[in-house]
Write a protein that holds these residues in place. Sequence first.
Motif, PDB file in Angstrom:
ATOM      1  N   LEU A 177      45.536  40.781  36.529  1.00 48.80           N
ATOM      2  CA  LEU A 177      44.935  41.335  35.321  1.00 48.80           C
ATOM      3  C   LEU A 177      43.537  40.762  35.120  1.00 48.80           C
ATOM      4  N   GLU A 179      41.555  39.961  37.458  1.00 48.24           N
ATOM      5  CA  GLU A 179      40.691  40.686  38.391  1.00 48.24           C
ATOM      6  C   GLU A 179      40.244  42.019  37.819  1.00 48.24           C
ATOM      7  N   VAL A 180      41.141  42.674  37.093  1.00 49.14           N
ATOM      8  CA  VAL A 180      40.755  43.938  36.455  1.00 49.14           C
ATOM      9  C   VAL A 180      39.575  43.694  35.525  1.00 49.14           C
ATOM     10  N   GLY A 181      39.677  42.637  34.729  1.00 46.74           N
ATOM     11  CA  GLY A 181      38.585  42.300  33.816  1.00 46.74           C
ATOM     12  C   GLY A 181      37.300  42.009  34.581  1.00 46.74           C
ATOM     13  N   MET A 183      36.401  43.136  37.453  1.00 44.64           N
ATOM     14  CA  MET A 183      35.838  44.358  38.010  1.00 44.64           C
ATOM     15  C   MET A 183      34.984  45.097  36.985  1.00 44.64           C
TER      16      MET A 183
ATOM     17  N   LEU B  51      35.287  40.427  44.251  1.00 46.48           N
ATOM     18  CA  LEU B  51      36.395  39.632  43.733  1.00 46.48           C
ATOM     19  C   LEU B  51      36.632  38.432  44.639  1.00 46.48           C
ATOM     20  N   VAL B  69      30.400  40.420  41.369  1.00 44.48           N
ATOM     21  CA  VAL B  69      30.901  41.761  41.100  1.00 44.48           C
ATOM     22  C   VAL B  69      29.771  42.596  40.513  1.00 44.48           C
ATOM     23  N   THR B  73      30.595  49.149  40.308  1.00 38.85           N
ATOM     24  CA  THR B  73      31.663  49.333  41.286  1.00 38.85           C
ATOM     25  C   THR B  73      32.978  49.560  40.562  1.00 38.85           C
ATOM     26  N   PHE B  77      43.414  49.631  42.368  1.00 33.72           N
ATOM     27  CA  PHE B  77      44.280  48.733  43.119  1.00 33.72           C
ATOM     28  C   PHE B  77      45.529  49.481  43.584  1.00 33.72           C
ATOM     29  N   ARG B  81      48.196  47.792  37.500  1.00 36.73           N
ATOM     30  CA  ARG B  81      47.509  46.707  36.800  1.00 36.73           C
ATOM     31  C   ARG B  81      47.015  47.125  35.420  1.00 36.73           C
ATOM     32  N   LEU B  83      46.931  46.819  31.338  1.00 35.99           N
ATOM     33  CA  LEU B  83      47.117  45.715  30.412  1.00 35.99           C
ATOM     34  C   LEU B  83      48.269  46.086  29.478  1.00 35.99           C
ATOM     35  N   PHE B  94      39.062  50.740  28.489  1.00 34.30           N
ATOM     36  CA  PHE B  94      38.832  49.295  28.629  1.00 34.30           C
ATOM     37  C   PHE B  94      37.452  48.931  29.185  1.00 34.30           C
TER      38      PHE B  94
END
Lengths: 281, 247
Positions: A177, A179-181, A183, B51, B69, B73, B77, B81, B83, B94
Amino acid sequence: MAKNQGELTSVLVGRNAMRKKKAKFKSYIFTHPVILGSLLPVVLLSLWEILSRMEVFPSYQLPAPTVILQTIIEMGQEGTLVTHIGITTYRVFAGFILGTVVAVVLGSLVGFYKNAEKLFDPMIQAFRSIPSLAWVPLFILWMGIGESSKITMIAVGVFFPVYLNIVSGILGVDRKLIEVGKMYGLNTIQLIIRIILPASLPSFLVGLRSGLGLGWMFVVAAELMGASQGLGYLLVLGQNTLSPETIIASIILFAIIGKISDWVLKKIEIRSLHWQDRLVK
Amino acid sequence: MSLKLKNVSRTFDGITAVKNFSISAEPGEIIGLLGTSGCGKSTLLRAISGLDNDYDGEISINGNTSKEVDDRTGFIFQEPRLLPWLPVLENVTFGLKGNKETKVQRAKEFLENVGLSGKEQLYPRQLSGGMAQRVAIARALVTSPEILLLDEPFSALDAFTKMQLQDLLLDVWHTYKSTVVLVTHDIDEALYLCDRIVVLRGQPGQIDTEFVIKEERPRQRGGQKLAEYKSEILDRLDLNNTHSYTS
């Protein structure tokens, strides 16, 4: 004859349906949580009352429930009940807030920064292995038997579970999670606010609830040591004046307000964690 | 945006996952990284995304070689993933910036594209695996990223949804001309989507062959041309002859 028979069966069918309805109603009554939950206490209380009335239990050791209720009501009429409950609740609340604030600050530091973890955690863990009640004499020596030593005492009790849960909550946040942030180009502070805090909230709330439980435990210890007011004081008073009804009344009051405070936290927990995917019983 | 990888290697605790990987993608190109599992496809993608920045070599995005990062981009995934504390709509918005109304409007548009309109207020726990992945896809596409990195994004979906979302991806690509890097082990998927397919082999993974697919879009799934390519790729991967299993 045939006609009669028909009537008879219809009556029977009607009765059966009614019986079924009644049975359904009955089973509903018996499985209703309030009724099911109070079944055992009611039976035990009545047994206790009867045995006390029959003087199986001597009244100087175990007075009847009605006598205890009367004690509580009398205290309520005198106005002392409110003062005792008020002062005890105040102590728990103040200690709880103090302990939680310190735990949040230290816990977040330790959770977020590796160096802070190396700096603080070994010492905090060492302090944790000291039984918290062992602090009592020292606190009394330092701060007297006033409010500050009691509140500090309670804060110490609340601190550890809250701290431990915050740290493990933060360290346990799913890397995926985060990593999502990353990105989406979130910086550290945004990551903390938008991902780490909500993700560690469940653990934090568990910490709060067990901290509150310990808070109630420690207020008794603190008030037993020396107090002129409070539910813990009632325990000592009951012991010194040989009145078990006061002691039991105090225990019951502890149970009630402890339960209420936990219920409030639980409500908050359910409210803020409704998104969790968990087993519904 | 253009994307260039020069001699990229990545070593995990002494084990090399990818070795000397070089490739360059023109702006708007769709590149497929194809290979058997464990040959470092995902590792490469993570390096490109920023990452993972413990790689050797050079990755430049529009000439910029910083290992951070780049927020132009997008990354889809393998798992959704999402939230879990945010409802679907807020999961999609988000990464969006700007005022709330336009964000919501855009998110709703993309949710409709992935076939999830009306599900805006559900929480991730109420979604099926496929639905969750579709939300994740909407979340990545809604920011219209200039470089889109996909790590087996459709592998958990049923065949119909998969085709539908592949088409959605192409739609978005047509509109925004993003540069796309798609990691996959599905040869048909690579053939349907990509301009160029890079076949990786071995451990550590290295480039084995590159196929340029010249077929015009929209391509015909299972068409003659693609079938020929497929057979060729299977040959390269030694999957066409049973001999390779015994040796």
